[in-house]
Enzyme design. Structure first.
Site, PDB file in Angstrom:
ATOM      1  N   GLY A 106      43.450 -65.702 -88.001  1.00 26.96           N
ATOM      2  CA  GLY A 106      42.713 -65.049 -86.916  1.00 26.96           C
ATOM      3  C   GLY A 106      41.220 -65.334 -86.974  1.00 26.96           C
ATOM      4  O   GLY A 106      40.663 -65.528 -88.061  1.00 26.96           O
ATOM      5  N   ILE A 227      38.620 -60.484 -90.952  1.00 24.89           N
ATOM      6  CA  ILE A 227      37.998 -59.214 -90.591  1.00 24.89           C
ATOM      7  C   ILE A 227      38.640 -58.076 -91.383  1.00 24.89           C
ATOM      8  O   ILE A 227      38.039 -57.020 -91.546  1.00 24.89           O
ATOM      9  CB  ILE A 227      38.127 -58.903 -89.079  1.00 24.89           C
ATOM     10  CG1 ILE A 227      39.600 -58.813 -88.641  1.00 24.89           C
ATOM     11  CG2 ILE A 227      37.377 -59.917 -88.265  1.00 24.89           C
ATOM     12  CD1 ILE A 227      39.793 -58.102 -87.318  1.00 24.89           C
ATOM     13  N   ASP A 228      39.867 -58.302 -91.885  1.00 26.34           N
ATOM     14  CA  ASP A 228      40.605 -57.218 -92.545  1.00 26.34           C
ATOM     15  C   ASP A 228      39.940 -56.737 -93.842  1.00 26.34           C
ATOM     16  O   ASP A 228      40.248 -55.647 -94.320  1.00 26.34           O
ATOM     17  CB  ASP A 228      42.037 -57.670 -92.862  1.00 26.34           C
ATOM     18  CG  ASP A 228      42.799 -58.062 -91.610  1.00 26.34           C
ATOM     19  OD1 ASP A 228      42.316 -57.750 -90.512  1.00 26.34           O
ATOM     20  OD2 ASP A 228      43.868 -58.676 -91.731  1.00 26.34           O
ATOM     21  N   TYR A 272      39.873 -34.737 -73.684  1.00 24.63           N
ATOM     22  CA  TYR A 272      40.797 -35.729 -74.226  1.00 24.63           C
ATOM     23  C   TYR A 272      40.735 -35.810 -75.742  1.00 24.63           C
ATOM     24  O   TYR A 272      39.672 -35.681 -76.343  1.00 24.63           O
ATOM     25  CB  TYR A 272      40.444 -37.133 -73.720  1.00 24.63           C
ATOM     26  CG  TYR A 272      40.705 -37.353 -72.259  1.00 24.63           C
ATOM     27  CD1 TYR A 272      41.979 -37.182 -71.718  1.00 24.63           C
ATOM     28  CD2 TYR A 272      39.667 -37.753 -71.423  1.00 24.63           C
ATOM     29  CE1 TYR A 272      42.202 -37.413 -70.369  1.00 24.63           C
ATOM     30  CE2 TYR A 272      39.895 -37.990 -70.079  1.00 24.63           C
ATOM     31  CZ  TYR A 272      41.160 -37.806 -69.558  1.00 24.63           C
ATOM     32  OH  TYR A 272      41.385 -38.038 -68.233  1.00 24.63           O
TER      33      TYR A 272
HETATM   34  P1  FBP Z   1      43.751 -62.973 -90.507  1.00 21.98           P
HETATM   35  O1  FBP Z   1      44.506 -62.268 -91.564  1.00 21.98           O
HETATM   36  O2  FBP Z   1      44.292 -64.285 -90.179  1.00 21.98           O
HETATM   37  O3  FBP Z   1      42.282 -63.027 -90.786  1.00 21.98           O
HETATM   38  O4  FBP Z   1      43.876 -62.137 -89.151  1.00 21.98           O
HETATM   39  C1  FBP Z   1      43.503 -60.823 -89.091  1.00 21.98           C
HETATM   40  C2  FBP Z   1      44.074 -60.116 -87.903  1.00 21.98           C
HETATM   41  O5  FBP Z   1      43.062 -59.934 -86.937  1.00 21.98           O
HETATM   42  C3  FBP Z   1      44.716 -58.799 -88.290  1.00 21.98           C
HETATM   43  O6  FBP Z   1      43.787 -57.753 -88.370  1.00 21.98           O
HETATM   44  C4  FBP Z   1      45.746 -58.625 -87.213  1.00 21.98           C
HETATM   45  O7  FBP Z   1      46.830 -57.826 -87.640  1.00 21.98           O
HETATM   46  C5  FBP Z   1      46.201 -60.019 -86.964  1.00 21.98           C
HETATM   47  O8  FBP Z   1      45.121 -60.852 -87.291  1.00 21.98           O
HETATM   48  C6  FBP Z   1      46.606 -60.245 -85.540  1.00 21.98           C
HETATM   49  O9  FBP Z   1      47.231 -61.477 -85.446  1.00 21.98           O
HETATM   50  P2  FBP Z   1      47.322 -62.327 -84.113  1.00 21.98           P
HETATM   51  O10 FBP Z   1      45.964 -62.885 -83.870  1.00 21.98           O
HETATM   52  O11 FBP Z   1      48.287 -63.405 -84.462  1.00 21.98           O
HETATM   53  O12 FBP Z   1      47.774 -61.431 -83.030  1.00 21.98           O
END
Ligand code: FBP
Length: 700
Positions: A106, A227-228, A272
Site C-alpha cells: 500500500g 502507514i500501519d 450523533y
Molecule cells: P501495507 O501493509 O502494504 O503498507 O498496506 C497498509 C494498508 O493500508 C493497511 O492499513 C490496509 O489494511 C491495507 O493496506 C489495505 O489494502 P489494499 O490497499 O489492498 O486495500
C-alpha cells in the site's frame, strides 16, 4: 451610466484569476516541491562508509540460517561521513551504477522522497548513474517494466504523497518462475542494486531476493514503509533500531484531523455518535496515535482486548473450584457491552453523542473471530494448493462457499481425523450476518494477509451495540440526563411545582446536577401510571405538556454516522517529519549500496530525538525472521510489531480513558491537532507515540 460589458467565454478563460484557479500547480504544491529536507550530518561529507558493530544481538531462527546462509551473519551498520578516502574506495564509491527501485504494498506518504534521496545521492556520487523505477510494484520487476528516472520526474514529486510516480502493487516474488524472471530483468538492465520499499512482507521478500541474487552480483536493500506502523525493529535486548516505518505519522495526523473535526461537530449538534474505523491491519498503532492526537471519547485497542481478564468470572470459578477459560480474552458480545457502558454513562450526563475510534483489525483480537480467520485462512490455502482453480473462482457466490464449508463439517462427522471445520464451527458461522460471512471469506492477498480493510467491522459491532442499547432502554437503564436548571425553568414556566414532580419523575432529584428519570418510566403509559400513583394526575386527564417534553428529552435515540479512515490518509502529502525521514532513508540506502551492502534494511536510529541525533543505519533483515503460519503453511517472515500494552503510550491512554470518555458534568476534553501544516512552527515534530514510548527506555 454605462453598463459593464459581459466578458466573452474566451476572455473568461484567459482571465488571470481563472487561469490561476484552473492551473494544476497551486501555491501549496510549488512550496512543497521547492522544500529541501535537511540531511543527517554524515551526508554532508563527500563520501560515506559503513561501521559494522557487534553491539546488537539477534536470536537467529534455524530455518532462516538454512534458507538465508549468506546474509544471516549480517551486522548492524552505522553510516559514517568521510572526506578523505583512498583512491580505490573513491573509485568504487563513485563508479557508474544501475540502480532499480520499486514500491511494494500500500502507498505510504514519503515514498517519493525515498526515491529523491536515493537519486540525489546516486547522482552526486556519479552523475552517469542510472536510476530505474519499476512500474506497478513487483510486477514491474517480473515483467521488466521500468522507466529511467530523471531530474524533471524527481522534481515533480518531491515532498508529495502517494506512490504516483511509479505506482505500486502487492505481487509477491514467491515462485521459482517469478524469481527467474526477476533475475533476468536485473541482468537485462545490468542492475548493481535493487531497492524494495515495502512493509514487513516486502522486506522479507527483499531478504530472499538478496540471497538469490548474490550470485548475480545484485545487491538488494529494503526500506521500511507502511502507514500501519507495524515495522519496529528491536534487537534481542530490546534496543530500538527502527522505531517507526515511514508514512505512519502522516496517516495518523490525517485521520486525527478528520476525527477531531467530528469531535467538534458531534459536540455541537449533539445528536450523533460517530463510529470511526481506522486502518492499520492487525496492529492498533494508528488508533492509539489517533487517541493521543484527538482524545476521542472511546478508542478500542485490539491488543488490550486480547489481554483482558474478566476478574469476576475468574474469582467465581476460583470459588467454585473450576477453570473458566472464557474469563480470558474478550468476546464480541462483551466488547459491545463495554461500548454500551460508555454510551449509557455519557447519556446520563446529557451527552447522547460522541466519537468512537475502532482499529480495523480489532476482530483479530476477539477470540471467536480469530478462530474463524485462522481456520478459513487454512481452508482456503489448502484448497488452492490442491486444486487447479483457486477457492474464490471455484466458489463465486456466498452460498457456494457456505455449501463447501457445510460439506467440510459433514466430513468431520464422518472422519474423526478431520478436525479443521466441525459442525459447531459451521453452526456458529451460519449464525453471523451474511455481510460478515462474506467479509471473513474474502480473498487473502499474495502474502496471505487477511483483508481487514474490506470487512465492515464497525457494522458487526454496531449491530450488537444497538441490540443491547434497546434492552437497556427497555430496562430503563439508558436515559438522557436532564440538567436540573433546565428542568426547573421548564416547569416554572408551565406553572408546575418542580419539587413535587421532581421527586416523582427522577431517581436522583435533589442530589445531582443531571436528573435521571426513574427506570420504571419507559413510555408515556408508564409515565401516566407514575403520575397517577403520585396523585399528580387524575385518571383520563391530559399529561401536562412540560412533563411530556421533559420525559421525551430523557428518551435516548442512538443515532450513528459511520466513517472509514484509510485510503484518504494514506494518500495525504507527507508531514515534515515524513519528508525529512524518507529523504534521509533514500540517502541511507544509497550509502548502503555504495559500500557494497546487501540484505540490509535502511533505517534511521533515534527518530524520537532531535534531528541532530538521528543516525542512519543498515539493519540486517535475515536475523529478524521467524516462522509464522501463512496461507496454511509455516513461512519465514519478519515479525509484525503490535501495540505493547506495557508501553508508555498505551498506559497513558489507558489512564486517560475515563477523562476522555467525559461521562461527567462539563465539557469533553477533545484535543485539536489541526490539519497537517507543512510550513510554520506549530506542527509537531514527530508522532506522539514515538515520543512517549521513548520515555524511560534506555537505548544503546
Ligand atoms: P501495507 O501493509 O502494504 O503498507 O498496506 C497498509 C494498508 O493500508 C493497511 O492499513 C490496509 O489494511 C491495507 O493496506 C489495505 O489494502 P489494499 O490497499 O489492498 O486495500
Amino acid at each position: 451610466m454605462s453598463a459593464k460589458k459581459a466578458l466573452s467565454l474566451d476572455e473568461i478563460l484567459n482571465h488571470p484569476q481563472v487561469r490561476k484557479a484552473t492551473d494544476d500547480n497551486n501555491a501549496e504544491l510549488l512550496e512543497r516541491r521547492a522544500y529541501e529536507p535537511p540531511q543527517c550530518n554524515v551526508f554532508a561529507h563527500s563520501y560515506t562508509g559503513l561501521q559494522e558493530t557487534d553491539q546488537y544481538r539477534f536470536d537467529l531462527d534455524k530455518e532462516a540460517e538454512q534458507q538465508l546462509p549468506d546474509i544471516i551473519g549480517n551486522k548492524v551498520q552505522f553510516i559514517e561521513g568521510q572526506d578523505a578516502v583512498d583512491d580505490d574506495l573513491a573509485r568504487s564509491y563513485g563508479q557508474k551504477r544501475h540502480i532499480g527501485i520499486v514500491f511494494s504494498g500500500g502507498p505510504a506518504p514519503g515514498g517519493h522522497n525515498v526515491i529523491a534521496g536515493l537519486y540525489d545521492a546516486a547522482k552526486k556520487a556519479n552523475p552517469e548513474t542510472n536510476v530505474y523505477g519499476f512500474l506497478t510494484g513487483p510486477d514491474g520487476i517480473i515483467e521488466n517494466e521500468a522507466i529511467e528516472l530523471n531530474d524533471k520526474l524527481i522534481s515533480d514529486y518531491r515532498n508529495l504523497g502517494g506512490f504516483t510516480m511509479i505506482k505500486t502493487g502487492r505481487t509477491k516474488i514467491d515462485t521459482k518462475e517469478k524469481m527467474t524472471l526477476s533475475r533476468e530483468t536485473c541482468k537485462r538492465l545490468d542492475l548493481d542494486a535493487l531497492v524494495i520499499v515495502g512493509g514487513d512482507d516486502s522486506n522479507t521478500n527483499a531478504a530472499f531476493l538478496a540471497q538469490e541474487m548474490l550470485k548475480d552480483g545484485v545487491q538488494v536493500l529494503g526500506v521500511p514503509k507502511t502507514i500501519d506502523g507495524d515495522i519496529q525493529v528491536r534487537d534481542a535486548d530490546g534496543n530500538v533500531l527502527c522505531a517507526m516505518s515511514f508514512g505512519f505519522h502522516t496517516a495518523a495526523r490525517a485521520f486525527a484531523n478528520s476525527i477531531s473535526n467530528l469531535c467538534t461537530d458531534s459536540s455541537s449538534d449533539i445528536k450523533y455518535w460517530h463510529i470511526c474505523k481506522v486502518m492499520g491491519r492487525v496492529a492498533s498503532h494508528l488508533a492509539l496515535e489517533v487517541a493521543l492526537q484527538t482524545h476521542a471519547n472511546m478508542t478500542l485497542i485490539g491488543e488490550d482486548l486480547s489481554d483482558y481478564t474478566d476478574k469476576d468470572r475468574l474469582s467465581k470459578a476460583h470459588r467454585e473450584g473450576f477453570t473458566d477459560y472464557h474469563a480470558h480474552g474478550m468476546t464480541l458480545r462483551h466488547l459491545s457491552r463495554v461500548i454500551c457502558d460508555g454510551i449509557v454513562k455519557r447519556a446520563a450526563f446529557g451527552k447522547n453523542y460522541g466519537v468512537i475510534v475502532i482499529p480495523e483489525g480489532v476482530l483479530e483480537f476477539i477470540n471467536e473471530i480469530q478462530v474463524f480467520i485462522i481456520k478459513l485462512n487454512t481452508i482456503i490455502a489448502e484448497y488452492n494448493q490442491t486444486h487447479d482453480r483457486d477457492f474464490h473462482s471455484s466458489f463465486l457466490r456466498l452460498e457456494d462457499k457456505l455449501d463447501y464449508l457445510r460439506r467440510l463439517a459433514q466430513r468431520s462427522r464422518e472422519d474423526a481425523s478431520f478436525k479443521l471445520w466441525n459442525t459447531r464451527d459451521d453452526d456458529l458461522f451460519n449464525d453471523i450476518p451474511s455481510f460478515f460471512q462474506e467479509g471473513l471469506l474474502m480473498e487473502r492477498d499474495s502474502h496471505g494477509n487477511f483483508p481487514f480493510s474490506q470487512v465492515e467491522t464497525e457494522k458487526v459491532l454496531l449491530g450488537l451495540v444497538k441490540d443491547y442499547l434497546n434492552i437497556l432502554k427497555e430496562e430503563g437503564a439508558y436515559k438522557v440526563g436532564i440538567h436540573r436548571d433546565y428542568y426547573r425553568k421548564t416547569f416554572e414556566k408551565a406553572g408546575l411545582d418542580s419539587n413535587r414532580y421532581g421527586r416523582a419523575l427522577f431517581k436522583n432529584y435533589g442530589s445531582d446536577e443531571y436528573l435521571l428519570v426513574h427506570p420504571s418510566i419507559i413510555s408515556i403509559k408508564t409515565l401516566r401510571q407514575t403520575l397517577e400513583k403520585e396523585k399528580l394526575l387524575n385518571a383520563g386527564e391530559k399529561i401536562p405538556a412540560a412533563v411530556e417534553k421533559i420525559f421525551k428529552k430523557s428518551v435516548p435515540n442512538f443515532k450513528t454516522q459511520i466513517h472509514f479512515y484509510g485510503y484518504d490518509g494514506r494518500g495525504n502529502d507527507p508531514t515534515r517529519f515524513d519528508c525529512i525521514y524518507t529523504y534521509n532513508l533514500g540517502l541511507t540506502v544509497f550509502s548502503l549500496i555504495a559500500n557494497g551492502a546487501t540484505g540490509q534494511m535502511a533505517a534511521i536510529k533515534n527518530l524520537e530525538m532531535g534531528f541532530s541525533k538521528w543516525e542512519p543505519i543498515g539493519i540486517p533483515i535475515a536475523p529478524l525472521m521467524h516462522l509464522e503460519e501463512r496461507k496454511g503453511k509455516l513461512a519465514l517472515v519478519i515479525e509484525k510489531s503490535i501495540v505493547d500494552v506495557n508501553s508508555v503510550a498505551f498506559q497513558v491512554i489507558k489512564t486517560h480513558r475515563d477523562k476522555w470518555l467525559a461521562a461527567t458534568v462539563g465539557e469533553d476534553h477533545f484535543r485539536r491537532p489541526g490539519p497537517i501544516r507543512f510550513t510554520g512552527k506549530s506542527e509537531e515534530e514527530r508522532p506522539l507515540t514515538l515520543e512517549l514510548n521513548a520515555l524511560g527506555r534506555p537505548n544503546k
